[in-house]
Design a protein around this motif. Structure first.
Motif, PDB file in Angstrom:
ATOM      1  N   HIS A   1     -14.554  -2.727   5.994  1.00  0.00           N
ATOM      2  CA  HIS A   1     -14.237  -3.895   6.978  1.00  0.00           C
ATOM      3  C   HIS A   1     -15.341  -4.509   7.625  1.00  0.00           C
ATOM      4  O   HIS A   1     -15.620  -5.673   7.532  1.00  0.00           O
ATOM      5  CB  HIS A   1     -13.286  -3.470   8.237  1.00  0.00           C
TER       6      HIS A   1
ATOM      7  N   HIS B   1      -5.998  -1.186   9.007  1.00  0.00           N
ATOM      8  CA  HIS B   1      -5.149  -2.205   8.362  1.00  0.00           C
ATOM      9  C   HIS B   1      -5.185  -2.466   6.897  1.00  0.00           C
ATOM     10  O   HIS B   1      -4.246  -2.992   6.359  1.00  0.00           O
ATOM     11  CB  HIS B   1      -5.362  -3.552   9.112  1.00  0.00           C
ATOM     12  N   HIS B   2      -6.103  -1.751   6.121  1.00  0.00           N
ATOM     13  CA  HIS B   2      -6.407  -1.880   4.689  1.00  0.00           C
ATOM     14  C   HIS B   2      -5.181  -1.037   4.160  1.00  0.00           C
ATOM     15  O   HIS B   2      -4.937  -0.991   2.889  1.00  0.00           O
ATOM     16  CB  HIS B   2      -7.588  -1.804   4.207  1.00  0.00           C
TER      17      HIS B   2
HETATM   18 CU   LIG Z   1     -10.323  -5.350   7.098  1.00  0.00          CU
END
Ligand SMILES: [Cu+2]
Ligand code: HEM
Lengths: 648, 204
Positions: free
Chosen positions: A278, A327-328
């Protein structure tokens, strides 16, 4: 391993690629020999430690990789145009989407950004080079040979095929027995080390080598974004280093980090990957924000609106980027508490990002806007990126993400942020700084053709994917059956991809055309720029500035032009300039990395050890070297300056 | 890269006198920041995996208290002698500097010898890197630290040679200073290994 397995066989496309590679290599050798250019390429390029030349080499590689990744993309689109296509089989399709993703992020977006920052940052802060020029060359060559190692996989041994995220257990020995994922682990490691060194190098450069008077709050916005990006690199890349090392151990030495027996934990890989991954997407987008800020302010002919708010929002985004990685994988069993926390942190990213969007809009307000190609890319970025950001917030709702996750909706989201954000920025920056790099402009008419073709093609290609995702089409499927109703939108998407391809070809033609017929930039300041890079000649002389400029405000060069009519150099103020010497060692140390890496990929450990010994030898020789660089005398500076300023 | 590179600032310690040196030292501090992240990731991995022993031995069954204590003693002392070396350097005494560097080096070699012995012992017990996730993460974490120390030993040897060849100059002083930063850093990492791996392993 048998020789028949060593070379990839059985595919007409691969044979064509083999022929193309051999022909290109023979061609390069022939041209260099015929025009007697070997010495030139060695002395001027392969051994250079000049940040400007290193930047140019990064960008050349990035454009080549954009071509390679783009061919992958077009192959995928060809396969998906109609249901039940037989153009690519499942295995081949897996390899292509894996190399596409990996190449586009690590070997296209990263070097493009790093190339621009190499060229621009030292000029913007009024420095003569980076803090560690030798290390800078090493960074480049490590990136280069890492990328080479990754790219030969498709003709030697076989490509990785577990996705650019390489999730375990799929990427483990059990399900991916070939050498493909070894290539992934080793080549990313090599180029990753280069990136980490770039991060350290530019952090020191920006912190310590700014021209007198340039306080942090007077730095150009692009330099600010690079400073923060380097902090992200220093904190994120070691995580990738470890993750890849553990992957390498699992694959080569049968350790149990991510396996399914003996206590291994495959989710650990997903976590490590995204703790790096990220921040990585912000490592490429923050510099893009910086590029747009420079261009918007130059062509709106106004000071950037809300400079301080811009700085604080970059810092805020950078901070948040480390606390959103879950969130992945909302769908991979983290539980509602954890998911809620990461859901909220993710949505929070939209706040500082929104601040930046409004600041660009307010910079445009009441500006005398000049619609150059660079400016068109920047203007198009704003609405397109907003679409990507808003759909990102949709994905950030954990409960809803169960519906969107790993569908074409997700694919559309990250292409809207990565293409409309990063790729648009690279093209914008290329047009904007091209005269600084090569001394001539890119043709504006062709540039606008590229812009419209690519920008429209991009929307035609990716907007339908949001709907395909909502209709249930998942990512990474290599074919689909008739009667699902997906065909029309897929045909549209392929048309868009072709338009983007044509746009790219026009860009390449533009580079050729402009080199031959393009307008030369004699002033060094073709856009009426605001920052110090425009105070140098185009291209700048190798020591950049004859005397160090003094800065007393934001938009240093703009103020200089207002107060003194430009950057004034008095010949009696000149002093000898110290410069670092060229060195061939970064090049061959990186060759040794390549050899060692190749040995690891095929588990030929003798070769790997031989390569490693050469690396150590290179480091020892460097340590014993007693080279303090050289000085350029005042007379030579005078001569160079007169020649460079003739046009101005 | 300015003219400033060759202007000496006599009020500073030797290693800080040129701009080039100051840049190098700052760069190395940032590099150590990256190393902190690297080891933090390895520690996190270890803490996630250390109770996942599969069919292999647990930490409590395995660890060798005696060897580990000797290793700790050797490495902590070497950090102290490394500090003494810098102290001598600041006073401009080459002989003292060399002597303490040599002691540091020998202690470092002692540390590595005991660590290798410890590892060999585990392997003879049948506890290899391949046995379980716990052992994979143990060997990679402690091994990465050991590899760093070994690298530091090689590095220090070459710096000693340069000191003998060139004496105490602005440049060699910088190199000594930087290798000492590296050495102290490895000492700090070891303290975490000692507590989070060995002490924790013996009680949990
Ligand atoms: Cu991300
Ligand atoms: C407001 C800002 C953003 C938000 C809220 C956001 C949110 C998200 C979420 C929740 C996901 C995971 C979705 C899923 O897997 O189901 C995701 C995926 C992704 N995002 Fe974003 N995002 C934002 C901006 C960006 C930016 C600026 C970039 C890159 C420049 C980016 C690149 C990606 C990529 C590459 C993936 C997917 C990677 C993969 O699974 O292969 N995003 N985003």
């Amino acid at each position: 391993m048998k020789w028949s397995e060593f070379f990839v066989t059985g595919e007409p496309l691969i044979y064509a690629a083999d022929v193309a590679i051999v022909l290109t290599m023979v061609g390069i050798v022939f041209v260099l020999t015929y025009f007697k250019k070997w010495k030139w390429i060695w002395n001027e390029w392969l051994t250079t430690v000049d940040h400007k030349k290193i930047g140019v080499m990064y960008i050349i590689c990035a454009v080549l990789m954009l071509f390679r990744g783009g061919v992958d993309a077009l192959l995928m689109r060809a396969q998906l145009t109609a249901p039940n296509m037989n153009f690519l089989d499942a295995q081949h399709y897996n390899e292509i989407f894996t190399t596409h993703g990996t190449i586009m992020i690590l070997f296209m977006a990263m070097p493009f950004i790093i190339g621009l920052m190499n060229i621009v940052v030292p000029l913007q802060i009024g420095a003569r080079d980076v803090a560690f020029p030798y290390l800078n060359a090493l960074s480049f060559w490590l990136f280069f040979f890492g990328a080479m190692l990754f790219n030969i996989s498709f003709v030697i041994g076989g490509s990785p095929d577990a996705g650019w995220t390489a999730y375990f257990p799929l990427a483990g020995n059990e399900f991916s027995p070939g050498v493909g994922n070894n290539y992934y682990a080793v080549s990313l490691q090599i180029s990753g080390i280069g990136t980490l060194m770039t991060g350290i190098n530019f952090l020191v450069t920006i912190l310590k080598m700014r021209a007198p008077g340039m306080t942090l709050m007077r730095m150009p916005m692009f330099t600010w974004t690079i400073l923060i990006t380097c902090v992200l690199i220093v904190f994120a890349f070691p995580v990738l280093t470890v993750a890849l090392a553990l992957m390498t151990f699992d694959r080569l030495f049968d350790t149990q980090f991510f396996t399914m027996a003996n206590g291994g934990m495959s989710m650990l890989w997903a976590n490590l990957f995204w703790i790096w991954g990220h921040p990585e997407v912000y490592i490429v987008i923050l510099p893009a924000f910086g590029i747009f800020s420079e261009i918007v302010s130059t062509f709106a002919q106004k000071r950037l609106f809300g400079y301080k708010a811009m700085v604080y929002s970059i810092v805020g985004i950078a901070f948040l980027s480390f606390i959103v990685w879950v969130h992945h994988f909302f769908t991979m069993g983290a539980g509602p508490e954890v998911n809620s926390v990461f859901s909220i942190t993710t949505m929070a990213v939209a706040i500082p990002t929104g601040v930046k969007i409004f600041n660009w809009l307010f910079t445009l307000r009441k500006g005398k806007i000049r619609f150059t190609t660079a400016m068109l890319w920047s203007l198009a970025f704003i609405p397109n990126f907003v679409i990507g950001g808003v759909t990102g917030v949709m994905l950030a709702m954990a409960a809803a993400d169960y519906q969107y996750h790993n569908s074409y909706f997700l694919i559309a989201h990250f292409h809207y942020v990565l293409i409309a954000g990063v790729v648009f920025a690279c093209f914008a920056g290329l047009h904007y700084w091209y005269p600084k790099m090569f001394g001539h402009m890119l043709n504006e008419r062709l540039g606008k053709w590229t812009f419209w073709l690519f920008m429209i093609g991009f929307n035609v290609c990716f907007f339908p994917m949001y709907f395909l995702g909502l209709m249930g089409m998942t990512r990474r499927m290599y074919t689909y059956s008739d009667g699902l109703g997906w065909t029309p939108l897929n045909v549209v998407a392929t048309v868009g991809a072709v338009l983007m391809g044509i746009g790219f070809i026009v860009l390449c033609y533009n580079i050729y055309y402009s080199a031959r017929y393009g307008e030369r930039d004699m002033t060094g300041d073709p856009w009426n720029g605001r920052t110090l890079e425009w105070a140098t000649a185009s291209p700048p002389v190798h020591y950049n500035f004859p005397v160090t400029p003094i800065v007393d405000d934001l938009d240093a060069y703009w103020v200089m032009k207002k107060k003194q009519g430009g950057f004034q150099v008095k010949e009696e103020e000149l002093k000898p300039i110290h410069m670092p010497s060229n060195s061939g060692r970064p090049f061959w140390i990186s060759v040794a990395f390549f050899v060692a890496g190749f040995g690891l990929v095929f588990k030929w450990f003798a070769l790997a050890i031989a390569g490693a010994l050469f690396i150590v030898l290179g480091l020892i020789l460097r340590s014993f070297e007693n080279d303090d660089g050289y000085h350029i005398g005042v007379d030579e500076i005078k001569r160079t300056e007169r020649a460079a300023r003739k046009g101005a | 890269m300015g003219e400033a590179v060759h202007r000496y600032d006599e009020t500073m310690p030797l290693e800080y006198r040129t701009e080039e040196n100051r840049l190098n030292i700052l760069g190395f501090w940032i590099f150590l920041g990256a190393e902190v992240v690297l080891f933090a990731t390895l520690f996190a991995t270890y803490l996630v995996l250390f109770q996942r022993t599969g069919s292999g031995p647990t930490a409590q069954e395995l660890f060798q208290v005696k060897d580990v204590l000797i290793e700790t003693l050797l490495l902590l002392t070497s950090s102290f002698t490394c500090g003494l070396a810098i102290f001598e350097m600041r006073r401009g005494r080459l002989a003292g500097l060399l002597a303490w560097l040599l002691v540091t080096l020998l202690l470092g070699i002692g540390f590595i010898t005991f660590e290798v012995r410890e590892f060999i012992h585990y392997v003879h017990e049948g506890a290899t890197m391949q046995t379980s996730a716990f052992l994979s993460s143990f060997f990679v974490l402690v091994g990465t630290h050991g590899a760093h120390v070994s690298l530091g030993i090689g590095w220090m040897i070459f710096i000693i040679i340069q000191l003998l060849q060139r004496g105490l100059t602005v440049k060699t002083a910088r190199k000594v200073f930087i290798v000492s930063l590296y050495w102290h850093f490895l000492d700090v990492v070891w303290i975490f290994i000692f507590t989070l791996v060995y002490l924790l392993g013996m009680v949990v």
